[in-house]
Design a protein around this motif. Structure first.
Motif, PDB file in Angstrom:
ATOM      1  N   HIS A  17       0.606  -1.071  -0.126  1.00 58.43           N
ATOM      2  CA  HIS A  17       0.220   0.087   0.132  1.00 58.43           C
ATOM      3  C   HIS A  17       0.922   1.274  -0.120  1.00 58.43           C
ATOM      4  O   HIS A  17       2.008   1.306   0.427  1.00 58.43           O
ATOM      5  CB  HIS A  17      -0.774   0.081   1.157  1.00 58.43           C
ATOM      6  N   VAL A  18       0.424   2.261  -0.489  1.00 54.31           N
ATOM      7  CA  VAL A  18       1.007   3.824  -0.521  1.00 54.31           C
ATOM      8  C   VAL A  18       1.416   4.013   0.965  1.00 54.31           C
ATOM      9  O   VAL A  18       0.777   3.852   1.774  1.00 54.31           O
ATOM     10  CB  VAL A  18      -0.045   4.704  -0.983  1.00 54.31           C
ATOM     11  N   ASP A  19       2.821   4.395   0.823  1.00 53.08           N
ATOM     12  CA  ASP A  19       3.056   4.985   2.299  1.00 53.08           C
ATOM     13  C   ASP A  19       3.803   3.805   3.283  1.00 53.08           C
ATOM     14  O   ASP A  19       3.872   4.153   4.463  1.00 53.08           O
ATOM     15  CB  ASP A  19       2.384   5.904   3.015  1.00 53.08           C
ATOM     16  N   HIS A  20       3.397   2.358   3.062  1.00 58.13           N
ATOM     17  CA  HIS A  20       3.839   1.498   3.970  1.00 58.13           C
ATOM     18  C   HIS A  20       5.359   1.361   4.006  1.00 58.13           C
ATOM     19  O   HIS A  20       5.605   0.524   4.720  1.00 58.13           O
ATOM     20  CB  HIS A  20       2.875   0.328   3.581  1.00 58.13           C
ATOM     21  N   GLY A  21       6.007   1.816   3.073  1.00 56.50           N
ATOM     22  CA  GLY A  21       7.385   1.824   3.047  1.00 56.50           C
ATOM     23  C   GLY A  21       8.212   1.158   2.052  1.00 56.50           C
ATOM     24  O   GLY A  21       9.329   0.815   2.321  1.00 56.50           O
ATOM     25  N   LYS A  22       7.583   0.823   0.948  1.00 62.77           N
ATOM     26  CA  LYS A  22       8.311   0.240  -0.260  1.00 62.77           C
ATOM     27  C   LYS A  22       9.566   0.708  -0.678  1.00 62.77           C
ATOM     28  O   LYS A  22      10.612   0.307  -0.759  1.00 62.77           O
ATOM     29  CB  LYS A  22       7.333   0.132  -1.576  1.00 62.77           C
ATOM     30  N   THR A  23       9.425   2.071  -0.797  1.00 58.02           N
ATOM     31  CA  THR A  23      10.841   2.807  -1.306  1.00 58.02           C
ATOM     32  C   THR A  23      11.645   2.728  -0.122  1.00 58.02           C
ATOM     33  O   THR A  23      12.814   2.741  -0.424  1.00 58.02           O
ATOM     34  CB  THR A  23      10.359   4.278  -1.674  1.00 58.02           C
ATOM     35  N   THR A  24      11.439   3.254   1.026  1.00 59.75           N
ATOM     36  CA  THR A  24      12.483   3.078   2.139  1.00 59.75           C
ATOM     37  C   THR A  24      13.059   1.880   2.372  1.00 59.75           C
ATOM     38  O   THR A  24      14.176   1.741   2.361  1.00 59.75           O
ATOM     39  CB  THR A  24      11.496   3.417   3.542  1.00 59.75           C
ATOM     40  N   ASN A 132       6.203  -3.909   8.484  1.00 60.73           N
ATOM     41  CA  ASN A 132       7.146  -2.663   8.458  1.00 60.73           C
ATOM     42  C   ASN A 132       6.779  -1.763   9.652  1.00 60.73           C
ATOM     43  O   ASN A 132       5.798  -1.859  10.135  1.00 60.73           O
ATOM     44  CB  ASN A 132       7.203  -2.160   7.217  1.00 60.73           C
ATOM     45  N   SER A 200      12.037  -2.946  10.527  1.00 57.49           N
ATOM     46  CA  SER A 200      11.919  -1.595  10.428  1.00 57.49           C
ATOM     47  C   SER A 200      12.710  -1.055   9.202  1.00 57.49           C
ATOM     48  O   SER A 200      14.110  -1.223   9.203  1.00 57.49           O
ATOM     49  CB  SER A 200      12.485  -0.901  11.469  1.00 57.49           C
ATOM     50  N   SER A 202      13.503   1.666   8.300  1.00 61.67           N
ATOM     51  CA  SER A 202      14.124   3.110   8.749  1.00 61.67           C
ATOM     52  C   SER A 202      15.525   2.371   9.514  1.00 61.67           C
ATOM     53  O   SER A 202      16.409   3.021   9.196  1.00 61.67           O
ATOM     54  CB  SER A 202      13.301   3.721   9.582  1.00 61.67           C
TER      55      SER A 202
HETATM   56  N1  GTP Z   1       9.224   4.937  11.636  1.00 65.08           N
HETATM   57  C1  GTP Z   1       9.302   4.516  10.358  1.00 65.08           C
HETATM   58  N2  GTP Z   1       8.859   5.008   9.277  1.00 65.08           N
HETATM   59  C2  GTP Z   1       8.926   4.419   8.055  1.00 65.08           C
HETATM   60  C3  GTP Z   1       9.341   3.311   8.066  1.00 65.08           C
HETATM   61  N3  GTP Z   1       9.539   2.777   6.757  1.00 65.08           N
HETATM   62  C4  GTP Z   1       9.014   3.765   6.119  1.00 65.08           C
HETATM   63  N4  GTP Z   1       8.543   5.003   6.784  1.00 65.08           N
HETATM   64  C5  GTP Z   1       8.248   6.211   6.754  1.00 65.08           C
HETATM   65  O1  GTP Z   1       6.851   6.105   5.999  1.00 65.08           O
HETATM   66  C6  GTP Z   1       6.713   6.814   4.821  1.00 65.08           C
HETATM   67  C7  GTP Z   1       6.260   6.246   3.701  1.00 65.08           C
HETATM   68  O2  GTP Z   1       7.644   5.311   3.309  1.00 65.08           O
HETATM   69  P1  GTP Z   1       7.747   5.222   1.799  1.00 65.08           P
HETATM   70  O3  GTP Z   1       8.809   4.276   1.693  1.00 65.08           O
HETATM   71  O4  GTP Z   1       7.826   6.417   0.798  1.00 65.08           O
HETATM   72  O5  GTP Z   1       6.332   4.385   1.384  1.00 65.08           O
HETATM   73  P2  GTP Z   1       5.995   3.815   0.037  1.00 65.08           P
HETATM   74  O6  GTP Z   1       5.314   2.494   0.182  1.00 65.08           O
HETATM   75  O7  GTP Z   1       7.350   3.837  -0.884  1.00 65.08           O
HETATM   76  O8  GTP Z   1       4.934   4.852  -0.663  1.00 65.08           O
HETATM   77  P3  GTP Z   1       4.875   5.222  -2.174  1.00 65.08           P
HETATM   78  O9  GTP Z   1       5.930   5.274  -2.914  1.00 65.08           O
HETATM   79  O10 GTP Z   1       4.125   6.371  -1.817  1.00 65.08           O
HETATM   80  O11 GTP Z   1       3.792   3.916  -2.515  1.00 65.08           O
HETATM   81  C8  GTP Z   1       8.002   7.804   4.726  1.00 65.08           C
HETATM   82  O12 GTP Z   1       7.902   8.996   5.608  1.00 65.08           O
HETATM   83  C9  GTP Z   1       9.030   6.825   5.325  1.00 65.08           C
HETATM   84  O13 GTP Z   1      10.139   7.640   5.995  1.00 65.08           O
HETATM   85  C10 GTP Z   1       9.902   2.312   9.102  1.00 65.08           C
HETATM   86  O14 GTP Z   1      10.275   1.173   9.150  1.00 65.08           O
HETATM   87  N5  GTP Z   1       9.741   3.177  10.255  1.00 65.08           N
END
Ligand code: GTP
Length: 590
Positions: A17-24, A132, A200, A202
């Motif tokens: 899902h969007v923002d669940h942390g794929k890119t991170t 995550n 995590s 992060s």
């Molecule tokens: N605390 C914490 N924050 C995280 C973690 N993983 C991701 N985040 C935060 O969550 C937000 C979304 O993470 P992204 O990696 O951009 O998520 P995504 O799934 O790639 O989102 P889209 O590319 O929009 O689909 C960012 O602000 C990250 O810093 C984690 O393990 N811990």
């Protein structure tokens, strides 16, 4: 020759899902492992990142890993998201060999993740779920890049309990989606159970465990699928067609089998006949300078699967993203046929009338078409590409309002198309979730149907019948004013009334209820009615039942289009009125 030499790196894709942390997560896998000059450092490919087994061993603190596993490492596709998964195909299957489904441990499954699970089920792709953002659990005590078990030991009992509970909830949701699962360290048979790895992205905690589980999955599921012919002609999938300064149109591709060399003849899928061309240059990213295009890439003479590479060659403008690409070493025509066949496998059946659909790649177009077929929604035209002015003009000519629609999956509406659409009756649906597109379309159709039914139903003369009450004749004629009871349907002013034999005797000029003028009277009501035309005692009598004279055209619509929306007493009234009319003319309102 080492037995590993003919096993290629498994290709891994991240969905969630969007923002669940794929890119991170992808950044972390890339970032923590880039240690310049170090043996076994990761290699950045075009569109993909390779993590070799030595590095995974190091991260997992298990130097024996390379002996345990026969796969040489993992190749992560850099584009996350489930559409990347569905659009990137290899020989009709998924390009990714393994998938990481990422879920925010604090939010659980979202519709998009559930959609991903459905797609994985269909493709039968092995996957692992990562829970995550465990560092967000209140009171978390982080240890950068630690394996899960080590960091788990460092947490308070309260934090451990919360974590266990959250993992348990994810296991429950997976069960509902039709998968047995458990926390990965409690799974003994990954062929039967999905492993859930708390991580995590992060802090990097749990990532060593994730890499380890992926290696295990690759080993278990893919051994036979991963063998390739190291010297065979290259086979791959186009990720993207990109314009590069000084190079013109180039293609980024993932090579999943064989070898591709500079100078090779290649055959690539396009919207028309496959394109035949020659590799002018094979390009890999250049870390040293990312400023000028000329320095962004370095040339290599050959690449071997699995890898990501940019190809510069003439005539690439019309290549479609998601297309197959094959090197042709011998019989070029045979390879052209193979590519054609691969494209034919992705067949979308279209009809004379239906929706116009657009998607970013061949694979995603097919995924959308499949879902529409399941809903029995016909497709008129299916094309790869953004929504253009030409699309709008074409669809404007469609008369059926429910098909005067363009559905765009993962595409943009080009500015001139947007402008044109504003001044037309076309409806555009654009989204990056297929289910959402289909739900939105269906909802819109329902609303439109209900709306048009309401308009029709307001204009139509509805059935009604009433009895003249004895001793309530207020006036004999001009107009006759009588007390009546409505026995069925509804009566309104300005409609004709007919007798049981079908003869029209007059028109209702007014309705009064308790001394007040009202425009209508519903079933069960007793009201006074003024009827212009008849004389009481002659054409009409006390105790007589009269009918609203529904015009033939209206009767037809009531019977054929609005029947389901009628109440029982309306149906009874309509049927007995039709019976009266059809006694004289059996084809009346048919
Ligand atoms: N605390 C914490 N924050 C995280 C973690 N993983 C991701 N985040 C935060 O969550 C937000 C979304 O993470 P992204 O990696 O951009 O998520 P995504 O799934 O790639 O989102 P889209 O590319 O929009 O689909 C960012 O602000 C990250 O810093 C984690 O393990 N811990």
């Amino acid at each position: 020759m080492n037995e590993k030499s003919n096993l290629r790196t498994p290709i891994v894709s991240v969905m969630g899902h969007v923002d669940h942390g794929k890119t991170t997560l992808l950044d972390k896998i890339r970032g923590t492992t880039i240690t310049s000059g170090e043996a076994g450092a990761i290699t950045q490919h075009i569109g993909a990142t390779e993590v070799p087994i030595d590095l995974i061993s190091k991260k997992c603190g298990d130097s024996n890993l390379a002996n345990k596993f026969i796969v040489p490492g993992l190749l992560f596709i850099d584009t996350p998201g489930h559409h990347a998964f569905t659009s990137l195909r290899s020989r009709g299957g998924a390009l990714a060999d393994l998938v990481i489904v990422i879920v925010d441990i604090n939010e659980g499954f979202m519709p998009q993740t559930k959609e991903s699970l459905e797609i994985l089920k269909r493709f039968k792709t092995p996957f692992v779920v990562v829970a995550n953002k465990m560092d967000r659990i209140h009171g978390w005590n982080p240890t950068q890049d630690a394996p899960f078990s080590a960091t788990y030991q460092n947490q308070s009992q309260r934090v451990k309990d919360i974590l266990d509970q959250k993992v348990y909830e994810i296991v429950g949701e997976l069960y509902e989606a039709g998968f047995n699962s458990n926390r990965y360290d409690r799974v003994t048979d990954f062929q039967r159970n999905i492993g859930v790895v708390p991580i995590s992205a992060s802090t990097g905690e749990g990532i060593p465990d994730l890499l380890m589980v992926l290696m295990g999955l690759a080993q278990k599921f893919l051994e036979s699928d991963l063998s390739y012919d190291a010297d065979g002609p290259g086979v791959g999938t186009v990720l993207e067609v990109k314009e590069e300064k000084g190079l013109g149109a180039t293609i980024d591709l993932i090579l999943y089998d064989g070898k591709l060399r500079k100078g090779d003849t290649i055959v690539i899928g396009s919207s028309g006949e496959p394109i035949k061309t020659k590799v002018r240059a094979l390009l890999k990213p250049n870390y040293l300078s990312e400023i000028r295009t000329e320095d962004k890439f370095r040339q290599v003479n050959e690449v071997t699967a699995a890898t990501g590479v940019k190809v510069s060659a003439p005539d690439l403008e019309n290549v479609l993203a998601g297309s197959p690409i094959r090197a042709a070493t011998g019989d070029v025509d045979r390879v052209v046929d193979e590519v054609k066949k691969e494209l034919e496998d992705i067949k979308i059946s279209t009809e004379n009338t239906g929706l116009t659909i657009k998607a970013d790649t061949i694979g995603s177009l097919e995924a959308l078409a499949n879902e529409l077929a399941e809903e029995e929604i016909p497709i008129r035209k299916a094309e790869v590409g953004d929504i253009s002015q030409r699309d709008i003009i074409e669809v404007s000519a469609i008369e059926d309002q429910y098909y005067s629609v363009i559905i765009g999956f993962n595409v943009k509406v080009l500015p001139d198309a947007k402008e044109k659409a504003q001044f037309s009756d076309i409806k555009l649906f654009v989204n990056d979730v297929i289910y959402k597109l289909i739900d939105d379309y269906k909802e819109w159709v329902e609303e439109k149907k209900a709306l048009s039914q309401n308009t029709i139903s307001e204009m139509i003369v509805k059935p009604g019948r009433f009895t003249i009450l004895p001793d309530y004749v207020f006036r004999q004629s001009k107009p006759a004013v009588v007390g009546v009871k409505v026995n069925g349907g509804i009566i309104k002013t300005n409609v004709n009334v007919a007798k049981k034999d079908g003869t029209v005797v007059g028109k209702i000029k007014g309705i009064q209820s308790e001394g007040e003028n009202v425009g209508e009277a519903k079933v069960g009501m007793e009201v006074a009615v003024a009827i212009e035309g008849p004389v009481v005692g002659r054409q009409i009598k006390e105790n007589e039942m009269l009918y609203i004279d529904v015009p033939e055209k209206h009767a037809k619509i009531l019977e054929h289009e609005l029947y389901d929306s009628l109440k029982d007493h309306e149906i009874e009234t309509l049927e007995s009125f039709l019976e009266i009319k059809r006694k004289n003319n059996p084809f009346w309102a048919k």
